[in-house]
Design an enzyme around this catalytic site. Structure first.
Site, PDB file in Angstrom:
ATOM      1  N   ARG A   1      30.813  37.984  97.838  1.00  0.00           N
ATOM      2  CA  ARG A   1      29.499  38.102  97.578  1.00  0.00           C
ATOM      3  C   ARG A   1      29.106  39.090  96.799  1.00  0.00           C
ATOM      4  O   ARG A   1      28.151  39.672  96.656  1.00  0.00           O
ATOM      5  CB  ARG A   1      28.782  38.103  98.958  1.00  0.00           C
ATOM      6  CG  ARG A   1      28.812  36.817  99.895  1.00  0.00           C
ATOM      7  CD  ARG A   1      28.213  37.161 101.188  1.00  0.00           C
ATOM      8  NE  ARG A   1      28.214  36.020 101.839  1.00  0.00           N
ATOM      9  CZ  ARG A   1      27.769  35.649 103.044  1.00  0.00           C
ATOM     10  NH1 ARG A   1      27.101  36.655 103.797  1.00  0.00           N
ATOM     11  NH2 ARG A   1      27.993  34.653 103.898  1.00  0.00           N
TER      12      ARG A   1
ATOM     13  N   LYS B   1      25.617  39.274  81.824  1.00  0.00           N
ATOM     14  CA  LYS B   1      25.861  37.840  81.848  1.00  0.00           C
ATOM     15  C   LYS B   1      27.310  37.674  81.968  1.00  0.00           C
ATOM     16  O   LYS B   1      28.196  38.172  81.501  1.00  0.00           O
ATOM     17  CB  LYS B   1      25.219  37.235  80.673  1.00  0.00           C
ATOM     18  CG  LYS B   1      23.944  37.064  80.446  1.00  0.00           C
ATOM     19  CD  LYS B   1      23.649  36.496  79.065  1.00  0.00           C
ATOM     20  CE  LYS B   1      21.976  36.135  78.687  1.00  0.00           C
ATOM     21  NZ  LYS B   1      21.946  35.440  77.401  1.00  0.00           N
TER      22      LYS B   1
ATOM     23  N   GLU C   1      27.651  39.289  65.117  1.00  0.00           N
ATOM     24  CA  GLU C   1      26.904  39.965  65.977  1.00  0.00           C
ATOM     25  C   GLU C   1      26.204  41.333  65.717  1.00  0.00           C
ATOM     26  O   GLU C   1      25.056  41.544  65.861  1.00  0.00           O
ATOM     27  CB  GLU C   1      27.406  40.021  67.233  1.00  0.00           C
ATOM     28  CG  GLU C   1      27.949  38.758  67.916  1.00  0.00           C
ATOM     29  CD  GLU C   1      26.597  38.102  68.652  1.00  0.00           C
ATOM     30  OE1 GLU C   1      25.639  38.701  68.465  1.00  0.00           O
ATOM     31  OE2 GLU C   1      26.892  36.831  68.929  1.00  0.00           O
TER      32      GLU C   1
ATOM     33  N   LYS D   1      20.900  46.239  71.871  1.00  0.00           N
ATOM     34  CA  LYS D   1      21.129  45.402  73.079  1.00  0.00           C
ATOM     35  C   LYS D   1      20.762  45.879  74.624  1.00  0.00           C
ATOM     36  O   LYS D   1      20.083  45.417  75.295  1.00  0.00           O
ATOM     37  CB  LYS D   1      22.483  44.583  73.146  1.00  0.00           C
ATOM     38  CG  LYS D   1      22.818  43.783  74.125  1.00  0.00           C
ATOM     39  CD  LYS D   1      23.761  42.780  74.087  1.00  0.00           C
ATOM     40  CE  LYS D   1      23.967  41.762  75.096  1.00  0.00           C
ATOM     41  NZ  LYS D   1      24.800  40.804  74.959  1.00  0.00           N
TER      42      LYS D   1
ATOM     43  N   GLU E   1      16.259  37.761  80.873  1.00  0.00           N
ATOM     44  CA  GLU E   1      15.762  36.814  79.785  1.00  0.00           C
ATOM     45  C   GLU E   1      14.222  36.018  80.090  1.00  0.00           C
ATOM     46  O   GLU E   1      14.321  34.761  80.250  1.00  0.00           O
ATOM     47  CB  GLU E   1      16.671  35.686  79.733  1.00  0.00           C
ATOM     48  CG  GLU E   1      18.229  36.198  78.929  1.00  0.00           C
ATOM     49  CD  GLU E   1      18.872  34.903  78.614  1.00  0.00           C
ATOM     50  OE1 GLU E   1      19.246  34.962  77.350  1.00  0.00           O
ATOM     51  OE2 GLU E   1      19.379  34.050  79.400  1.00  0.00           O
TER      52      GLU E   1
ATOM     53  N   ARG F   1      14.636  39.214  75.720  1.00  0.00           N
ATOM     54  CA  ARG F   1      15.682  39.057  75.633  1.00  0.00           C
ATOM     55  C   ARG F   1      16.536  37.964  74.668  1.00  0.00           C
ATOM     56  O   ARG F   1      17.738  37.769  74.058  1.00  0.00           O
ATOM     57  CB  ARG F   1      16.695  39.328  77.015  1.00  0.00           C
ATOM     58  CG  ARG F   1      18.220  39.184  76.862  1.00  0.00           C
ATOM     59  CD  ARG F   1      19.021  39.628  78.179  1.00  0.00           C
ATOM     60  NE  ARG F   1      20.335  39.752  78.109  1.00  0.00           N
ATOM     61  CZ  ARG F   1      21.051  40.083  79.220  1.00  0.00           C
ATOM     62  NH1 ARG F   1      20.506  40.233  80.417  1.00  0.00           N
ATOM     63  NH2 ARG F   1      22.562  39.741  79.011  1.00  0.00           N
TER      64      ARG F   1
ATOM     65  N   ASN G   1      19.377  36.338  70.628  1.00  0.00           N
ATOM     66  CA  ASN G   1      20.136  34.987  70.582  1.00  0.00           C
ATOM     67  C   ASN G   1      19.608  34.427  69.162  1.00  0.00           C
ATOM     68  O   ASN G   1      19.674  33.214  68.729  1.00  0.00           O
ATOM     69  CB  ASN G   1      19.758  33.814  71.538  1.00  0.00           C
ATOM     70  CG  ASN G   1      20.280  34.102  72.984  1.00  0.00           C
ATOM     71  OD1 ASN G   1      21.652  34.185  72.680  1.00  0.00           O
ATOM     72  ND2 ASN G   1      19.519  34.279  73.926  1.00  0.00           N
TER      73      ASN G   1
ATOM     74  N   HIS H   1      21.788  31.894  67.451  1.00  0.00           N
ATOM     75  CA  HIS H   1      22.589  31.150  68.317  1.00  0.00           C
ATOM     76  C   HIS H   1      22.118  29.835  68.777  1.00  0.00           C
ATOM     77  O   HIS H   1      23.010  28.968  69.250  1.00  0.00           O
ATOM     78  CB  HIS H   1      22.730  32.098  69.662  1.00  0.00           C
ATOM     79  CG  HIS H   1      23.404  33.447  69.467  1.00  0.00           C
ATOM     80  ND1 HIS H   1      23.011  34.305  68.730  1.00  0.00           N
ATOM     81  CD2 HIS H   1      24.488  33.610  70.555  1.00  0.00           C
ATOM     82  CE1 HIS H   1      23.944  35.269  68.904  1.00  0.00           C
ATOM     83  NE2 HIS H   1      24.932  34.848  69.562  1.00  0.00           N
TER      84      HIS H   1
ATOM     85  N   HIS I   1      25.218  27.982  68.208  1.00  0.00           N
ATOM     86  CA  HIS I   1      25.952  27.251  69.493  1.00  0.00           C
ATOM     87  C   HIS I   1      26.174  25.882  69.372  1.00  0.00           C
ATOM     88  O   HIS I   1      27.232  25.213  69.517  1.00  0.00           O
ATOM     89  CB  HIS I   1      25.139  27.686  70.960  1.00  0.00           C
ATOM     90  CG  HIS I   1      25.434  29.046  71.296  1.00  0.00           C
ATOM     91  ND1 HIS I   1      24.756  29.612  72.131  1.00  0.00           N
ATOM     92  CD2 HIS I   1      26.497  29.932  71.266  1.00  0.00           C
ATOM     93  CE1 HIS I   1      25.176  30.765  72.586  1.00  0.00           C
ATOM     94  NE2 HIS I   1      26.378  30.866  71.915  1.00  0.00           N
TER      95      HIS I   1
ATOM     96  N   HIS J   1      33.297  31.895  67.380  1.00  0.00           N
ATOM     97  CA  HIS J   1      31.763  32.231  67.637  1.00  0.00           C
ATOM     98  C   HIS J   1      30.999  32.968  66.754  1.00  0.00           C
ATOM     99  O   HIS J   1      29.840  32.372  66.183  1.00  0.00           O
ATOM    100  CB  HIS J   1      31.531  32.847  68.980  1.00  0.00           C
ATOM    101  CG  HIS J   1      30.329  33.281  69.549  1.00  0.00           C
ATOM    102  ND1 HIS J   1      29.316  32.607  69.948  1.00  0.00           N
ATOM    103  CD2 HIS J   1      29.632  34.764  69.362  1.00  0.00           C
ATOM    104  CE1 HIS J   1      28.317  33.031  70.411  1.00  0.00           C
ATOM    105  NE2 HIS J   1      28.363  34.388  69.753  1.00  0.00           N
TER     106      HIS J   1
END
Length: 1545
Positions: free
Chosen positions: A129, A151, A193, A249, A259, A263, A267, A270, A274, A286
């Site tokens: 957990r 993330k 990035e 960041k 988010e 945030r 992206n 992206h 993506h 990427h």
């Protein structure tokens, strides 16, 4: 080299540490502040290879005794790559932690790139957990992005990162020293990035990044022997860029951890990136996809009127400067992804599942300027706007919503921008250039100036101002080609600049080049002028066009220079601007007639004055200029006027739509001739024009009331003629047209613009015709404009696109305009103006995207290329025979028909003219014979660019272009004896060396045919080639065996010396594996020859395998380029199977898998260690990867260390049934797995030098073991008929059984009673394997079978009975196969529609002979028998198209017929009738070429008919051959084994 540790705060903690060589700091920090009983270091095998894991282990072992005595360290290593970031790997890690007794105080270190960080973070989030962990990113991408923010996630087959959690690491340790071992591409990948973050957050950092790009690339591309890089000189910059990205960041995450909105800004790039990545992965990385996505999202911001064009240009250039792609069309992206398409509908579908979206509403991060976003969150965007940005074609809808007034500021003038850049670079000191056009042209110019070290370039005012610090004309040569795209202005200006460039040590020249169109545009007059003034200029391709090689150091002598300027004024401006740096003052005299576009020359003179050099016009000579020696002095500031040519489009919009448009910064005082467009063109056509010194306003008349201009000379503004043409198109007066003259130079612009406008206006229903120096346009009522059915073609010309877009909105329906991005040359935002300022609805449009799935060739023609004597003619006939209905066109024959003998033509003319005519003939043939034709070309068709373009277009259009080749030494022998064709200018070997790469680039399939030494080899080759053609055309796709089958693994280093063994070695196998890694050479020619040898000797499918060292082979593990080259060769050679090692880089795997065409892919993985058991997650991950690649077969090979490993394998097999599965264990204990493997078991052979793997068995051994294990049952076979006491069939079939280790029996059952056969052998007999049926039962047995094959039906008799279960039987006839193969093997040539055959006899076998000859292609079949009445019955049995002629007298024989094949089916031991002998002699005398007679009787060894035929020159084949061939077919039908060895009875 350790140093200061920088700490960055995130979520209130200084938990991000950035530094260099931090391993000691990392371990000390963790052990000091994070107590734990167990520290678990998890990484991947790539990090282990680099030694990073061991570094940490050593450091922990050093410090634990003093810092945390009693604690332990554990390590776990996972396979690298995105494919392993899944549930299975996560579960395996968790199982390991549980097995090791890890508890909630466990502390995990995730050491690796983004894959490790994401997955191990998710493990930490869920194990017990949630346990503590740290991120230790080792890639730049992970350092600045994925490691920060908490993330964590894993992938699923449905998408990336869909399962995960927010789980913040206790620390993020960013050790920049890891980057020393980062591969170049990964380094660049991470920069996406970095640039993205600066673009949304920090303009100052973005500007800093712009200045460091060249230095950055230079350092990271300077690799040590071990591929690492010395970052010493770049360390501060790297740490700075990492810190700035990290701070940005961290700040965003702190403000919006989960988010909520802010945030989302991270992206940027992206949303689209993506979606692109989802399609192009794994070949595109990427960061590469984010780079493309960021540019597209910036263009979207510009399209919506939010972001300036300059900001888009800066972003574009910054990404590109760091080596990142900025478009899907990028050549490197296309190469890496095999030209994968990104269909807009698929992109939008993938964008629809973006986590930022609100339900179905898509959200994208929009920029308002560099360093600032439009909103503090992602913004809603609609699909229509996205579709426009994502496509290169646009549907322009009506202009009905146009505003009544508008103000438009076009971008800076291209002409002035390019001149200002040259002058500032030639000048001394700093010059701030404002309103510079940011376009493809000026970008090429800036890059060239920088490459030649002519000036330092920087930017001010958020990129709006370009600061050029000139070096006073001191340009230095560069060894890199200067690529100028299609920038004509830049190419001409730089040609003169290059002539004054100084050499740089060993670099003594400058090369200027461009795209294909640029290499057609003229530059000859300028080069001539420079040459006469001392410059050394060499054409590298075609005379009069780029590319140019210009020697450095010669300079300009000065004095009088004469220049022809009737084609382009840019020649004049080019010389003028460089003239001050000549050795003497220059007098430039323009000769050859009235110069073109003198206003542009005036512009140049005026601008030179602004930079300190005053040019004077001669008072005594026309068109002559005096230029003093001197040096330009840069003004502090130079403001570029808006482009007057571009201004004509919004002004014409007003004229055509009855609205008002103002251009605020172009007026009567402009330097540009096009500024007169409104006054000289639009005003006379009915517009109200107000022009001040600095502005122009046009009010159009009521829509549809424009007046034509009878005659307008547009020589002062030639580029604007296109705009005038579309205005004239709706100037409706049936009695008057508009004639535009003075524009002859427009024929040599980006395209022939006059011709282009005539062609495209016609699509709208507007007639126009070409004048000597212009165009005449016959305007129509705009209501009558047609909608071009196939859209507007723009010729990649910005002015064609923009001008015709003005007409598009007036058509009755939306108009498609292709290649809309070409407007980027001068006005990238033109479509934004139409959309945002003029309220025009634009829809993105995409042509139908061709699927990458292999498609059947159907009726498309096939083009055959190759050296003379490569077998094109012979094999073209095989193609035509294989593909029913195809005819042959030989282009050499066509040439002879049109121009006479080739040899004489070349003798009387030249090779060059021959090649030109050859290309014209090819073009006509490809157009006229586009279907159902084999087009055989001349050997040198690839010699010219024109012909190569044709061939490449054929491939693009879906045609097969097949390169045929044979051993070059054989070719040399043949051609040295061929006197019918002109001799080569060069030696044949030299010709081949010159052409081989040209053949390669102009073909999509390749067939290598070694020299055939025997008729059997030639028969096998033709049979194999026919199968090859069937396969590559999609007519007979190789099917994967669905039952027990095997492939033999060759272990020879060269097949040539052992070619005679190959038929025996491959006997009975379903495929043969060519182990390329075991061959003595790996060049393409040698490999192709090996494939050719195999195809000469056996027709079984080929499996092409390159086994690497780590997978148990001999090929170097990291020779990826060679592996890819050879695998691509295999696919081009059309082999049936390719083995693809799943341990290869995923991008390489995907690349090959996507190009497979009709070749089957076997995804393989081997474990030689015996440590990877069948319950290990590695097999599961490799299986998932194989499924992702959509391989056709999965092949996994383990190593058995116990018998239990075989049972574990069978359990694994039972759980994995998605794909055909080859699963075996190596080693002595693994032999049992080979016996029980179900399909394509690898086997060895007693004649091979060694087995390919430990524990490999022969096919015979496997069958024997399988039978002993009870896997197969013994079957009983019989020959039935009477008399059969002398039958050879039992002996023949027992030979087969012994060869393959089968326990079956074959006995005789002599009877002439069909019912007895059925009752005693067939009825209720489960042991029966089959019956061979001979006389007199071939017809009688028909009623005892349940089904008949087509051959048995057609022949009306059977010779083979096959049990199919449940007491049911199939009747077949293999006699015809025996006849066909015997004739073929003897070299019998049957030409469809012209060959004639003969059958002697009227019994059951004669029917099989008739059927065989018809199947082989005989257009007429003669039949001869002692009793002609029997033949009538046979003739009536067969369809009329068999064209059977009964010979009962000499009159029945056509005097013009020639026989190609004959079959005798009469008893060989009985006397022949005199009449039959007489007729037979006559027929046998009518043979054609290599005629073959088959004697079906095999007693006696030489029959009377054999003697008759032999004495008349026939090739005679004894009946034993037929018996063997039909028996081989029977054996195959009964057992599935194909016997291919030679056998004598």
């Amino acid at each position: 080299m350790s140093g200061l540790i920088e700490k960055v705060s995130i979520l209130g903690n200084d938990s991000i540490h950035v530094g260099y060589n931090m391993s000691s700091h990392i371990v000390d920090e963790i052990l000091t502040k994070k107590a734990s009983s167990t520290y678990v270091l998890i990484t991947d095998s790539n990090i282990v290879k680099m030694g990073h894991l061991q570094t940490f282990v050593d450091e922990f072992n050093r410090l634990i005794p003093s810092k945390r005595p009693g604690s332990r360290i554990l390590t776990y290593v996972v396979p690298p790559g995105e494919a392993n970031k899944n549930r299975a790997t996560k579960a395996a890690i968790e199982d390991y932690l549980l097995e090791k007794g890890c508890t909630r105080d466990t502390f995990i270190l995730a050491i690796g790139g983004g894959v490790i960080g994401d997955m191990i973070g998710y493990v930490a989030a869920t194990f017990m957990r949630g346990v503590r962990f740290v991120q230790i990113p080792t890639s730049l991408l992970a350092m600045v992005d994925s490691s920060i923010g908490g993330k964590t996630a894993i992938d699923t087959p449905l998408g990336k990162n869909f399962i995960g959690a927010f789980w913040q690491p206790d620390y993020v340790f960013v050790d920049v020293a890891f980057l020393e071992t980062l591969p170049e591409r990964e380094f660049i990948n991470g920069m996406a990035e970095v640039v993205k973050t600066a673009a949304i957050w920090n303009e100052q950092e973005f500007s800093r990044l712009e200045t460091y790009s060249k230095r950055f690339l230079k350092v990271i591309r300077d690799r040590r022997v071990d591929d690492s890089v010395d970052l010493t000189s770049l360390k501060e910059h790297i740490i700075k860029l990492v810190l700035e990205s990290t701070k940005a960041k961290a700040e965003v995450v702190t403000l919006d951890e989960r988010e909520g909105g802010l945030r989302n800004l991270l992206n940027f790039g992206h949303s689209i990136g993506h979606a692109i990545e989802a399609i192009l992965t794994p070949q595109a990385l990427h960061g590469e996809c984010v780079s493309i996505g960021a540019v597209l999202e910036a263009e979207l911001s510009r399209y919506l009127g939010i972001l300036s064009p300059v900001a888009v240009s800066r972003l574009y250039k910054c990404f590109a400067a760091y080596g990142l792609p900025v478009s899907i069309a990028d050549k490197l992206v296309q190469k890496r992804t095999n030209g994968k398409k990104c269909p807009v509908d698929v992109l939008l579908q993938k964008m629809a599942i973006d986590k930022k979206n609100d339900g179905s509403k898509k959200k994208v991060v929009l920029l308002s300027k560099i360093g600032k976003c439009y909103e503090p969150k992602a913004s809603y965007v609609n699909d229509e706007d996205l579709r426009f940005v994502l496509t290169d074609e646009v549907l322009v809808k009506d202009f009905n919503s146009a505003p009544s007034t508008a103000v438009v500021v076009p971008p800076g003038s291209k002409s002035i921008s390019n001149r200002a850049l040259i002058l500032a670079a030639l000048g001394k000191g700093e010059c701030k250039i404002k309103n510079l056009l940011h376009s493809d042209d000026t970008e090429h110019m800036l890059n060239a100036v920088a490459a030649l070290k002519g000036a330092d370039i920087s930017f001010d005012d958020n990129g709006e101002t370009v600061v050029v610090t000139g070096n006073g004309g001191n340009f230095t040569a560069t060894d890199a080609e200067i690529y100028l795209g299609n920038a004509g202005t830049a190419s001409r200006f730089l040609t003169s600049v290059a002539s004054i460039v100084k050499p740089d040590s060993n670099i003594t020249h400058v090369i200027l080049t461009g795209n294909a169109r640029m290499q057609e545009r003229p530059i000859g007059p300028l080069v001539d002028a420079l040459r006469t003034n001392g410059s050394d200029v060499e054409y590298l391709n075609r005379e009069g066009s780029l590319p140019l090689k210009i020697k450095s150091g010669n300079g300009l002598k000065g004095g009088r220079i004469e220049l022809a300027a009737t084609i382009s004024s840019q020649y004049v401006s080019s010389v003028l601007m460089c003239a001050p740096y000549a050795s003497e003052p220059v007098t430039l005299s323009l000769v050859g007639g009235k110069p073109i576009s003198l206003l542009y020359v005036d512009m140049t003179v005026a601008m030179m004055k602004s930079f300190g050099i005053e040019v004077t016009k001669s008072t005594t000579e026309p068109y002559t200029y005096h230029v003093p020696q001197g040096h330009y002095v840069n003004p502090a500031e130079y403001v570029i006027e808006s482009d007057a040519s571009s201004a004509t489009y919004p002004l014409a919009f007003a004229a055509m739509n009855g609205t008002q448009v103002t251009i605020p910064n172009i007026g009567s005082s402009s330097l540009q001739g096009d500024a007169r467009f409104a006054v000289d063109v639009l005003k006379p056509m009915g517009c109200k024009v107000e022009q001040t010194a600095t502005s122009t306003t046009v009010q159009g008349p009521t829509k549809g009331t424009l007046k034509p201009l009878p005659l307008v000379d547009m020589e002062p503004m030639t580029d604007a003629f296109l705009t005038a043409s579309v205005v004239a198109a709706i100037a409706n007066d049936t009695n008057q047209s508009t004639s535009i003259v003075g524009i002859s130079n427009q024929r040599v612009k980006e395209c022939n613009r006059i011709e282009a406008m005539i062609t495209q206006l016609a699509k709208f229903g507007v007639r126009a015709k070409e004048l000597e120096d212009g165009i005449e346009v016959f305007g129509i009522d705009y209501h009558h404009l047609k909608t071009p059915s196939d859209g507007v073609y723009t010729y990649d010309d910005h002015r064609v696109a923009m001008s015709l877009s003005l007409l598009a909105g007036l058509a009755e329906s939306p108009v498609l305009i292709q290649e809309r991005h070409c407007t980027g040359k001068t006005w990238p935002g033109w479509w934004d103006i139409l959309h945002t300022t003029f309220n025009v609805e634009l829809d993105g449009h995409e042509a139908v995207v061709e699927t990458t799935t292999a498609k059947a060739n159907e009726d498309k023609s096939i083009i055959v290329i190759g050296m003379r004597a490569a077998g094109k003619s012979t094999l073209s006939h095989v193609i035509a025979q294989t593909l029913k209905g195809f005819k042959i066109v030989d282009l050499d024959d066509v040439f002879v028909e049109k121009h006479g003998d080739i040899k004489e033509f070349i003798k009387e003319n030249s090779w060059e003219l021959f090649r030109e005519k050859e290309a014209m003939i090819a073009k006509e043939a490809f157009e006229h014979y586009s279907k159902n034709t084999v087009i055989s070309t001349g050997g040198g068709i690839v010699e010219t660019e024109a012909s190569r373009k044709l061939l490449k277009q054929q491939m693009k259009d879906g045609h097969i272009v097949l390169h045929l080749h044979r051993d070059i030494e054989e070719t040399v022998v043949f051609l040295s004896q061929d006197k019918t064709r002109p001799a080569y200018v060069d030696e044949i070997n030299q010709v081949w060396e010159r052409r081989k790469n040209l053949y390669k680039e102009c073909s999509n399939y390749f067939f290598f045919s070694p020299h055939c030494q025997t008729e059997r080899e030639f028969f096998t080759l033709k049979k194999t080639f026919s199968k090859f053609i069937h396969r590559i055309t999609g007519g007979a796709i190789s099917s994967i065996p669905n039952g027990r089958s095997a492939f033999v693994c060759l272990t020879y280093e060269d097949l040539a010396p052992v070619s005679s063994k190959l038929t025996r070695v491959t006997n009975g196998c379903d495929a043969v594996e060519l182990r390329v890694d075991l061959l003595k050479q790996h060049d393409s020619h040698f490999i192709s020859n090996q494939i050719g040898i195999l195809r000469n000797q056996t027709s079984v499918p080929i499996l092409f395998t390159i086994r690497t060292n780590s997978q148990g082979g001999r090929f170097p593990d990291d020779s990826y380029e060679d592996i890819e080259r050879l695998l691509n060769l295999a696919i081009k050679l059309g082999v049936e199977y390719v083995d693809l090692e799943l341990s290869l880089p995923e991008s390489l795997l995907d690349s090959i898998a996507s190009k497979r065409q009709f070749t089957k892919i076997i995804g393989s993985h081997h474990d030689f260690s015996g440590t990877v058991k069948w319950n290990n997650v590695e097999w599961e991950n490799k299986c998932l990867l194989a499924l992702k690649l959509n391989v056709d077969i999965i092949k996994f090979v383990g190593t058995a260390t116990s018998l239990n490993d075989n049972w574990e394998l069978e359990h694994f097999r039972s759980l994995h049934t998605d794909k055909p599965f080859i699963g075996i264990n190596m080693g002595p204990l693994g032999k049992v797995s080979r016996v029980f493997n179900t399909i394509l078991t690898p086997v060895t052979h007693k004649d091979l030098p060694s087995s390919a793997a430990p524990g490999q068995l022969t096919l015979k051994e496997i069958n024997e073991y399988f039978g002993q294990f009870g896997g197969s049952s013994r079957k009983k076979f019989y020959i039935v008929g009477k008399p059969i006491s002398h039958s050879k069939s039992p002996e023949l079939h027992k030979t087969f059984y012994d060869e393959f280790g089968l326990s079956h029996t074959f006995d005789k059952f002599e009877t002439d009673d069909a019912a007895k056969v059925f009752n005693d052998l067939m009825k209720g007999n489960d042991e029966l394997g089959g019956c061979a049926v001979t006389i007199p039962l071939k017809i009688d047995m028909l009623k005892y079978v349940n089904e008949l094959t087509d051959s048995a039906k057609s022949i009306g008799a059977l010779n083979t009975i096959i049990p199919i279960g449940d007491g049911r039987f199939i009747g077949d006839n293999t006699d015809w196969i025996g006849i066909r193969d015997s004739l073929h093997q003897a070299g019998c040539e049957i030409a469809p529609e012209s060959s004639v055959g003969l059958v002697v006899g009227g019994g059951g076998t004669s029917r099989a002979a008739v059927y065989a000859l018809h199947q082989m292609g005989c257009s007429k079949i003669y039949m001869l028998n002692r009793t002609p009445s029997k033949l009538t019955e046979i003739k009536n049995h067969f369809p009329s198209n068999y064209n059977i002629h009964i010979v009962d007298s000499l009159d029945a024989i056509d005097k013009d017929d020639k026989l190609d094949a004959a079959v005798s089916t009469v008893p060989g031991d009985k006397p022949l009738d005199d009449q039959l002998i007489s007729l037979l002699k006559k027929l046998l005398e009518k043979k054609r070429g290599h005629a073959v007679l088959l004697e079906a009787a095999y007693k006696p060894r030489e029959t009377p008919i054999m003697a008759l035929a032999f004495s008349r020159g026939w090739k005679v084949v004894p009946g034993s051959k037929m018996l063997v061939n039909q028996g081989i077919e029977q054996f195959y039908k009964w057992t599935g084994y194909q016997f291919s060895s030679h056998i004598d009875l």
